[in-house]
Motif scaffolding. Structure first.
Motif, mmCIF file in Angstrom:
data_model
loop_
_atom_site.group_PDB
_atom_site.id
_atom_site.type_symbol
_atom_site.label_atom_id
_atom_site.label_comp_id
_atom_site.label_asym_id
_atom_site.label_seq_id
_atom_site.Cartn_x
_atom_site.Cartn_y
_atom_site.Cartn_z
ATOM 1 N N ASN A 166 -100.145 -47.306 -30.343
ATOM 2 C CA ASN A 166 -100.404 -46.294 -31.365
ATOM 3 C C ASN A 166 -99.234 -45.323 -31.454
ATOM 4 O O ASN A 166 -98.785 -44.787 -30.435
ATOM 5 C CB ASN A 166 -101.679 -45.526 -31.047
ATOM 6 C CG ASN A 166 -102.922 -46.362 -31.210
ATOM 7 O OD1 ASN A 166 -102.990 -47.221 -32.086
ATOM 8 N ND2 ASN A 166 -103.914 -46.132 -30.360
ATOM 9 N N THR A 167 -98.766 -45.081 -32.669
ATOM 10 C CA THR A 167 -97.681 -44.130 -32.878
ATOM 11 C C THR A 167 -97.763 -43.635 -34.318
ATOM 12 O O THR A 167 -98.803 -43.767 -34.973
ATOM 13 C CB THR A 167 -96.305 -44.781 -32.575
ATOM 14 O OG1 THR A 167 -95.284 -43.785 -32.673
ATOM 15 C CG2 THR A 167 -96.005 -45.932 -33.514
ATOM 16 N N ASN A 168 -96.719 -43.035 -34.818
ATOM 17 C CA ASN A 168 -96.683 -42.619 -36.219
ATOM 18 C C ASN A 168 -95.288 -42.884 -36.779
ATOM 19 O O ASN A 168 -94.354 -43.188 -36.031
ATOM 20 C CB ASN A 168 -97.088 -41.146 -36.370
ATOM 21 C CG ASN A 168 -96.138 -40.209 -35.643
ATOM 22 O OD1 ASN A 168 -94.983 -40.045 -36.018
ATOM 23 N ND2 ASN A 168 -96.633 -39.579 -34.571
ATOM 24 N N LEU A 169 -95.157 -42.771 -38.084
ATOM 25 C CA LEU A 169 -93.908 -43.137 -38.740
ATOM 26 C C LEU A 169 -92.741 -42.276 -38.273
ATOM 27 O O LEU A 169 -91.629 -42.780 -38.093
ATOM 28 C CB LEU A 169 -94.071 -43.015 -40.260
ATOM 29 C CG LEU A 169 -92.870 -43.422 -41.115
ATOM 30 C CD1 LEU A 169 -92.463 -44.864 -40.816
ATOM 31 C CD2 LEU A 169 -93.195 -43.251 -42.598
ATOM 32 N N HIS A 170 -92.972 -40.996 -38.050
ATOM 33 C CA HIS A 170 -91.899 -40.120 -37.595
ATOM 34 C C HIS A 170 -91.410 -40.518 -36.203
ATOM 35 O O HIS A 170 -90.212 -40.642 -35.971
ATOM 36 C CB HIS A 170 -92.363 -38.661 -37.583
ATOM 37 C CG HIS A 170 -91.242 -37.694 -37.360
ATOM 38 N ND1 HIS A 170 -90.653 -36.977 -38.381
ATOM 39 C CD2 HIS A 170 -90.581 -37.340 -36.228
ATOM 40 C CE1 HIS A 170 -89.682 -36.228 -37.885
ATOM 41 N NE2 HIS A 170 -89.622 -36.425 -36.574
ATOM 42 N N SER A 171 -92.347 -40.712 -35.305
ATOM 43 C CA SER A 171 -91.988 -41.087 -33.938
ATOM 44 C C SER A 171 -91.293 -42.445 -33.895
ATOM 45 O O SER A 171 -90.382 -42.668 -33.091
ATOM 46 C CB SER A 171 -93.238 -41.113 -33.066
ATOM 47 O OG SER A 171 -92.923 -41.454 -31.732
ATOM 48 N N LEU A 172 -91.714 -43.342 -34.773
ATOM 49 C CA LEU A 172 -91.094 -44.663 -34.836
ATOM 50 C C LEU A 172 -89.610 -44.546 -35.119
ATOM 51 O O LEU A 172 -88.784 -45.229 -34.499
ATOM 52 C CB LEU A 172 -91.782 -45.501 -35.922
ATOM 53 C CG LEU A 172 -91.262 -46.921 -36.138
ATOM 54 C CD1 LEU A 172 -91.350 -47.748 -34.858
ATOM 55 C CD2 LEU A 172 -92.026 -47.593 -37.271
ATOM 56 N N TRP A 173 -89.267 -43.637 -36.045
ATOM 57 C CA TRP A 173 -87.856 -43.476 -36.402
ATOM 58 C C TRP A 173 -87.118 -42.514 -35.477
ATOM 59 O O TRP A 173 -85.903 -42.596 -35.328
ATOM 60 C CB TRP A 173 -87.742 -43.044 -37.868
ATOM 61 C CG TRP A 173 -87.854 -44.237 -38.752
ATOM 62 C CD1 TRP A 173 -88.998 -44.844 -39.195
ATOM 63 C CD2 TRP A 173 -86.769 -45.029 -39.231
ATOM 64 N NE1 TRP A 173 -88.690 -45.955 -39.930
ATOM 65 C CE2 TRP A 173 -87.335 -46.099 -39.975
ATOM 66 C CE3 TRP A 173 -85.385 -44.946 -39.126
ATOM 67 C CZ2 TRP A 173 -86.545 -47.072 -40.601
ATOM 68 C CZ3 TRP A 173 -84.605 -45.908 -39.746
ATOM 69 C CH2 TRP A 173 -85.188 -46.963 -40.470
ATOM 70 N N ASP A 174 -87.829 -41.611 -34.858
ATOM 71 C CA ASP A 174 -87.206 -40.709 -33.886
ATOM 72 C C ASP A 174 -86.780 -41.461 -32.625
ATOM 73 O O ASP A 174 -85.716 -41.194 -32.066
ATOM 74 C CB ASP A 174 -88.192 -39.608 -33.491
ATOM 75 C CG ASP A 174 -87.753 -38.234 -33.987
ATOM 76 O OD1 ASP A 174 -86.710 -38.140 -34.646
ATOM 77 O OD2 ASP A 174 -88.473 -37.261 -33.717
ATOM 78 N N SER A 175 -87.626 -42.396 -32.190
ATOM 79 C CA SER A 175 -87.358 -42.973 -30.875
ATOM 80 C C SER A 175 -87.752 -44.426 -30.687
ATOM 81 O O SER A 175 -87.013 -45.198 -30.080
ATOM 82 C CB SER A 175 -88.065 -42.134 -29.808
ATOM 83 O OG SER A 175 -89.463 -42.086 -30.063
ATOM 84 N N LYS A 176 -88.923 -44.813 -31.165
ATOM 85 C CA LYS A 176 -89.443 -46.145 -30.841
ATOM 86 C C LYS A 176 -88.491 -47.265 -31.256
ATOM 87 O O LYS A 176 -88.250 -48.202 -30.490
ATOM 88 C CB LYS A 176 -90.796 -46.370 -31.510
ATOM 89 C CG LYS A 176 -91.858 -45.322 -31.241
ATOM 90 C CD LYS A 176 -92.357 -45.373 -29.817
ATOM 91 C CE LYS A 176 -93.532 -44.409 -29.642
ATOM 92 N NZ LYS A 176 -94.000 -44.355 -28.251
ATOM 93 N N LEU A 177 -87.974 -47.175 -32.474
ATOM 94 C CA LEU A 177 -87.100 -48.227 -32.979
ATOM 95 C C LEU A 177 -85.775 -48.256 -32.220
ATOM 96 O O LEU A 177 -85.212 -49.320 -31.951
ATOM 97 C CB LEU A 177 -86.853 -48.010 -34.473
ATOM 98 C CG LEU A 177 -86.299 -49.186 -35.282
ATOM 99 C CD1 LEU A 177 -87.165 -50.431 -35.121
ATOM 100 C CD2 LEU A 177 -86.186 -48.801 -36.755
#
Length: 263
Positions: A166-177
């Motif tokens: 579970n995450t969100n679009l902002h976090s995905l681009w901030d760090s996850k990707l």
């Protein structure tokens, strides 16, 4: 037994603390490290007077770390990290919306901090603080979701899954990707910073407004292709890794341009 339990609790607390600070760190250090590679000799000499022998990457995440300060001293800086703009389909309308924003934001603060660093009347301590923020905020400016939309808080309200987590679009681009690539920040710098002098000059051309519009256009593409409650994995990485790496590189090269100009 009590001592063992105490140590376990302490270890858990430290681990949790480290986890909180692990996200978003790599990207900002990549931007700062790339910028370091493109500083002029004059800029390097001035930076040495401000931060000594310390590297830009060392301070790249400080403006995020201070969000944990409980005194409230830095609370007013929270809104410096982003600028919310409704979708705009051309630069003229984007620029108008950008300049019509009220209150401090990512756009106004990059300009303000640059002026403070350049001003010889600024104290040594204030110049150092301004530099720490500038390094970070220019990195934020190249992260598309920091030039996102107010209605979803730059993607924070768009919930999704990335490899089942579970995450969100902002976090995905901030760090996850970024973290999915499994590179250290120095490895990423080495891999991305390979443009010719002519290409670097082209990327560094333009104004801050144009650079932010570039990020805004990327944000619009991301919004259009990322669904609320979507579940993504290798497909998302395949589709967006190139754009993510482009933004890291552009952020670093443009940070270098700003620092070379003001120093």
């Amino acid at each position: 037994m009590r001592k063992i339990l105490f140590n376990l609790v302490l270890l858990t607390a430290v681990s949790a603390s480290n986890l909180m600070y692990s996200y978003g760190v790599t990207g900002h250090r990549v931007v700062a490290d790339i910028a370091e590679n493109h500083l002029t000799g004059k800029a390097k000499r001035h930076l040495k007077k401000i931060i000594g022998d310390q590297k830009l990457a060392y301070w790249a995440n400080w403006p995020d770390f201070i969000k944990s300060d409980t005194t409230g001293v830095w609370k007013h800086t929270d809104q410096w990290h982003y600028v919310n703009i409704n979708p705009q389909d051309n630069f003229k309308s984007f620029s108008g919306s950008l300049k019509a924003q009220t209150g401090p934001n990512l756009y106004t603060q990059i300009k303000t901090l640059s002026a403070q660093i350049k001003d010889k009347k600024t104290s040594a301590k204030d110049r150092e603080i301004a530099l720490r923020f500038l390094i970070h905020l220019v990195g934020d400016s190249s992260q598309p979701m920091h030039v996102g939309r107010a209605e979803d808080l730059g993607g924070n309200r768009i919930k999704l899954k990335f490899f089942g987590e579970n995450t969100n679009l902002h976090s995905l681009w901030d760090s996850k990707l970024i973290d999915f690539q499994k590179y250290s920040y120095s490895e990423y710098t080495m891999l991305l910073d390979v443009k010719s002098k002519e290409e670097v000059k082209k990327i560094q051309a333009g104004t801050l407004e144009e650079w932010l519009y570039d990020s805004h256009q990327s944000a619009n593409k991301i919004y259009a292709n990322t669904l609320m409650d979507g579940s993504y994995a290798y497909d998302y990485n395949y589709k967006y890794a190139d754009l993510m790496e482009r933004q890291l590189l552009y952020g670093g090269l443009r940070l270098a341009k700003i620092l070379n100009d003001i120093l």
